[in-house]
Design a protein around this motif. Structure first.
Motif, PDB file in Angstrom:
ATOM      1  N   ARG A   1       3.986  10.355   2.402  1.00  0.00           N
ATOM      2  CA  ARG A   1       4.368  11.399   3.770  1.00  0.00           C
ATOM      3  C   ARG A   1       5.199  12.892   3.173  1.00  0.00           C
ATOM      4  NH1 ARG A   1       2.186   8.085   5.766  1.00  0.00           N
ATOM      5  NH2 ARG A   1       3.374   6.050   7.107  1.00  0.00           N
TER       6      ARG A   1
ATOM      7  N   GLU B   1       0.998  -0.836   0.182  1.00  0.00           N
ATOM      8  CA  GLU B   1      -0.122   0.239   0.144  1.00  0.00           C
ATOM      9  C   GLU B   1       1.219   0.938  -0.340  1.00  0.00           C
ATOM     10  OE1 GLU B   1      -2.676   0.299   3.109  1.00  0.00           O
ATOM     11  OE2 GLU B   1      -3.528   2.063   2.519  1.00  0.00           O
TER      12      GLU B   1
ATOM     13  N   VAL C   1      -2.172  -5.229  11.213  1.00  0.00           N
ATOM     14  CA  VAL C   1      -1.261  -6.687  12.886  1.00  0.00           C
ATOM     15  C   VAL C   1      -0.436  -6.082  13.072  1.00  0.00           C
ATOM     16  CG1 VAL C   1      -1.587  -8.216  12.555  1.00  0.00           C
ATOM     17  CG2 VAL C   1      -2.933  -8.066  11.227  1.00  0.00           C
TER      18      VAL C   1
ATOM     19  N   ASN D   1      -4.341   5.556  -1.883  1.00  0.00           N
ATOM     20  CA  ASN D   1      -5.615   5.384  -1.340  1.00  0.00           C
ATOM     21  C   ASN D   1      -6.770   6.785  -1.816  1.00  0.00           C
ATOM     22  OD1 ASN D   1      -5.364   4.224   1.483  1.00  0.00           O
ATOM     23  ND2 ASN D   1      -3.808   5.011   1.109  1.00  0.00           N
TER      24      ASN D   1
ATOM     25  N   SER E   1      -9.159   9.662  -1.829  1.00  0.00           N
ATOM     26  CA  SER E   1      -9.895  10.382  -0.943  1.00  0.00           C
ATOM     27  C   SER E   1     -11.856  10.474  -1.878  1.00  0.00           C
ATOM     28  CB  SER E   1      -9.559  11.632  -1.016  1.00  0.00           C
ATOM     29  OG  SER E   1     -10.474  12.539  -1.642  1.00  0.00           O
TER      30      SER E   1
HETATM   31  P1  C2E Z   1      -5.450   4.090   6.010  1.00  0.00           P
HETATM   32  O1  C2E Z   1      -5.268   3.769   4.297  1.00  0.00           O
HETATM   33  O2  C2E Z   1      -6.073   2.643   6.674  1.00  0.00           O
HETATM   34  O3  C2E Z   1      -3.400   3.459   6.219  1.00  0.00           O
HETATM   35  C1  C2E Z   1      -3.467   2.377   7.228  1.00  0.00           C
HETATM   36  C2  C2E Z   1      -2.694   3.308   8.009  1.00  0.00           C
HETATM   37  O4  C2E Z   1      -2.189   3.119   9.062  1.00  0.00           O
HETATM   38  C3  C2E Z   1      -1.141   4.194   7.644  1.00  0.00           C
HETATM   39  O5  C2E Z   1      -1.508   5.815   8.663  1.00  0.00           O
HETATM   40  C4  C2E Z   1      -0.395   3.020   8.379  1.00  0.00           C
HETATM   41  O6  C2E Z   1       1.044   3.604   8.407  1.00  0.00           O
HETATM   42  C5  C2E Z   1      -0.996   2.535   9.869  1.00  0.00           C
HETATM   43  N1  C2E Z   1      -0.901   1.682   9.866  1.00  0.00           N
HETATM   44  C6  C2E Z   1      -0.410   0.603   8.728  1.00  0.00           C
HETATM   45  N2  C2E Z   1       0.335  -0.744   9.937  1.00  0.00           N
HETATM   46  C7  C2E Z   1      -0.280  -0.398  11.725  1.00  0.00           C
HETATM   47  C8  C2E Z   1      -0.522  -1.303  12.845  1.00  0.00           C
HETATM   48  O7  C2E Z   1       0.063  -2.592  12.828  1.00  0.00           O
HETATM   49  N3  C2E Z   1      -0.630  -0.229  13.791  1.00  0.00           N
HETATM   50  C9  C2E Z   1      -0.283   1.201  13.366  1.00  0.00           C
HETATM   51  N4  C2E Z   1      -1.214   1.542  15.165  1.00  0.00           N
HETATM   52  N5  C2E Z   1      -0.552   1.641  12.455  1.00  0.00           N
HETATM   53  C10 C2E Z   1      -0.234   0.958  11.840  1.00  0.00           C
HETATM   54  P2  C2E Z   1      -0.408   6.311   7.908  1.00  0.00           P
HETATM   55  O8  C2E Z   1       0.201   6.230   6.586  1.00  0.00           O
HETATM   56  O9  C2E Z   1      -0.617   7.620   8.395  1.00  0.00           O
HETATM   57  O10 C2E Z   1      -2.477   7.138   7.052  1.00  0.00           O
HETATM   58  C11 C2E Z   1      -2.841   7.197   7.815  1.00  0.00           C
HETATM   59  C12 C2E Z   1      -4.352   7.732   6.288  1.00  0.00           C
HETATM   60  O11 C2E Z   1      -4.122   8.938   5.488  1.00  0.00           O
HETATM   61  C13 C2E Z   1      -4.465   6.530   5.644  1.00  0.00           C
HETATM   62  O12 C2E Z   1      -5.247   5.599   6.127  1.00  0.00           O
HETATM   63  C14 C2E Z   1      -5.267   7.127   4.541  1.00  0.00           C
HETATM   64  O13 C2E Z   1      -6.424   6.994   4.887  1.00  0.00           O
HETATM   65  C15 C2E Z   1      -4.847   8.228   4.559  1.00  0.00           C
HETATM   66  N6  C2E Z   1      -3.463   8.436   3.921  1.00  0.00           N
HETATM   67  C16 C2E Z   1      -2.459   7.808   3.124  1.00  0.00           C
HETATM   68  N7  C2E Z   1      -1.956   8.366   2.112  1.00  0.00           N
HETATM   69  C17 C2E Z   1      -2.844   9.139   1.167  1.00  0.00           C
HETATM   70  C18 C2E Z   1      -2.810   8.817  -0.208  1.00  0.00           C
HETATM   71  O14 C2E Z   1      -1.852   9.037  -0.790  1.00  0.00           O
HETATM   72  N8  C2E Z   1      -4.023   9.507  -0.571  1.00  0.00           N
HETATM   73  C19 C2E Z   1      -4.897   9.510   0.150  1.00  0.00           C
HETATM   74  N9  C2E Z   1      -6.420  10.730  -0.059  1.00  0.00           N
HETATM   75  N10 C2E Z   1      -4.671   9.236   1.357  1.00  0.00           N
HETATM   76  C20 C2E Z   1      -3.933   8.765   2.207  1.00  0.00           C
END
Ligand code: C2E
Ligand code: MG
Ligand code: MG
Ligand code: MG
Length: 283
Positions: A63, A59, A238, A117, A119
């Motif tokens: 950043r 995925e 996980v 991902n 939006s």
């Molecule tokens: P998401 O799509 O549900 O991505 C999973 C988030 O959970 C990611 O946070 C990931 O780093 C985190 N994660 C993965 N495994 C674990 C784990 O085992 N434990 C915990 N505590 N967290 C875990 P991240 O990278 O901060 O991204 C947060 C959200 O931001 C994403 O949720 C997604 O909705 C959004 N996002 C990220 N990249 C993009 C992008 O390119 N475009 C858009 N529109 N949204 C994005």
């Protein structure tokens, strides 16, 4: 217009002592300048097949490498970018970077799928659907190698509108994943109407499920739902081996989370695979 903010507001705010990571404050002009100056980068988190520990795909997680403020996480700027019409350009940059990495991995014999991902606002943007398709065609990557992740709340906010964009993407061959499943309010009927290929269970049901009958029961319902609808089932978040084993026993297909790997820069993936395949196969 619907923004993710509207839903974010409904979530309980964690008490300050738990909210350890202070939110980085950014402005709209800063985001605009980051787009122009290409300050965004992509990290990748492996999605691992529970049956054999092999990597199925990654995925892409955006950043922002801010010149003064350091690395900024998506939750600290994506909602603002959405609100101010900047998400379209960000999505296309993320897609382009992901395609370049995918070409690199394919050239190294790694047949991976990459998940991006989307939006909620993108679903109303038919121009974006066309632009995604064009960029993928030009790259020589088949749409079958790309999965688009859309959160359950985003899709259910306007099923009719989402259905139009999602059906077009699915017809072109893209995989469609319903992200953060379990946090929204989709009915079976709505789920079945949208041509999803994957169901991704939110980490709030996954983390600690092996210690909680309530969580493991909900997990098993979600996995069963995916199976009945013919969807590939992924568990996100996980973090420990007990939850991994439980997911495998319940018939979940794929796991993603810190136990396998944290999101990493693209150039670390090949070494990571070499170093971790045995560990994951033996879990
Ligand atoms: P998401 O799509 O549900 O991505 C999973 C988030 O959970 C990611 O946070 C990931 O780093 C985190 N994660 C993965 N495994 C674990 C784990 O085992 N434990 C915990 N505590 N967290 C875990 P991240 O990278 O901060 O991204 C947060 C959200 O931001 C994403 O949720 C997604 O909705 C959004 N996002 C990220 N990249 C993009 C992008 O390119 N475009 C858009 N529109 N949204 C994005
Ligand atoms: Mg996602
Ligand atoms: Mg989630
Ligand atoms: Mg998710």
């Amino acid at each position: 217009q619907i923004t993710l903010d509207k839903y974010a507001n409904k979530k309980p705010t964690p008490p300050p002592e738990l909210n350890r990571q202070a939110k980085v404050v950014v402005s709209v002009p800063e985001i605009a300048s980051a787009i122009i100056n290409k300050q965004f980068t992509t990290y990748f988190q492996p999605k691992i097949l529970l049956a054999n520990g092999m990597i199925k795909g990654v995925e892409t997680l955006i950043r922002w490498q801010h010149p003064e403020k350091g690395m900024i996480m998506p939750n600290d700027f994506i909602p603002l970018a959405e609100e101010h019409g900047l998400i379209h350009d960000i999505t296309l940059q993320v897609l382009e970077m992901s395609l370049e990495w995918l070409q690199y991995w394919h050239a190294h014999g790694l047949n991976l799928n990459v998940a991006i991902n989307l939006s909620s606002l993108s679903l109303a943007d038919l121009g974006l659907v066309e632009q995604i398709d064009q960029r993928v065609s030009n790259s020589g990557i088949t749409p079958q190698s790309i999965t688009l992740e859309i959160t359950e709340t985003a899709v259910m906010a306007d099923v009719a509108l989402s259905l139009n964009s999602l059906a077009r993407l699915r017809l072109k061959g893209f995989g469609l994943s319903i992200d953060d499943y379990g946090t929204g309010f989709s009915s079976m009927q709505q789920l079945a109407r949208i041509p999803f290929t994957e169901l991704k269970i939110d980490r709030s049901f996954v983390d600690g499920a092996s210690d909680s009958l309530q969580l493991s029961n909900m997990l098993s319902i979600a996995i069963e739902t995916a199976r009945k609808l013919g969807l590939h089932c992924v568990a996100e978040g996980v973090e420990n081996a007990d939850d991994w084993v439980l997911l495998k026993r319940l018939g979940c297909d794929t796991a993603q989370g810190y136990l396998a790997a944290k999101p990493m820069p693209g150039d670390e993936l090949i070494d990571w695979i070499k170093q971790n395949s045995k560990r994951l196969r033996d879990l």
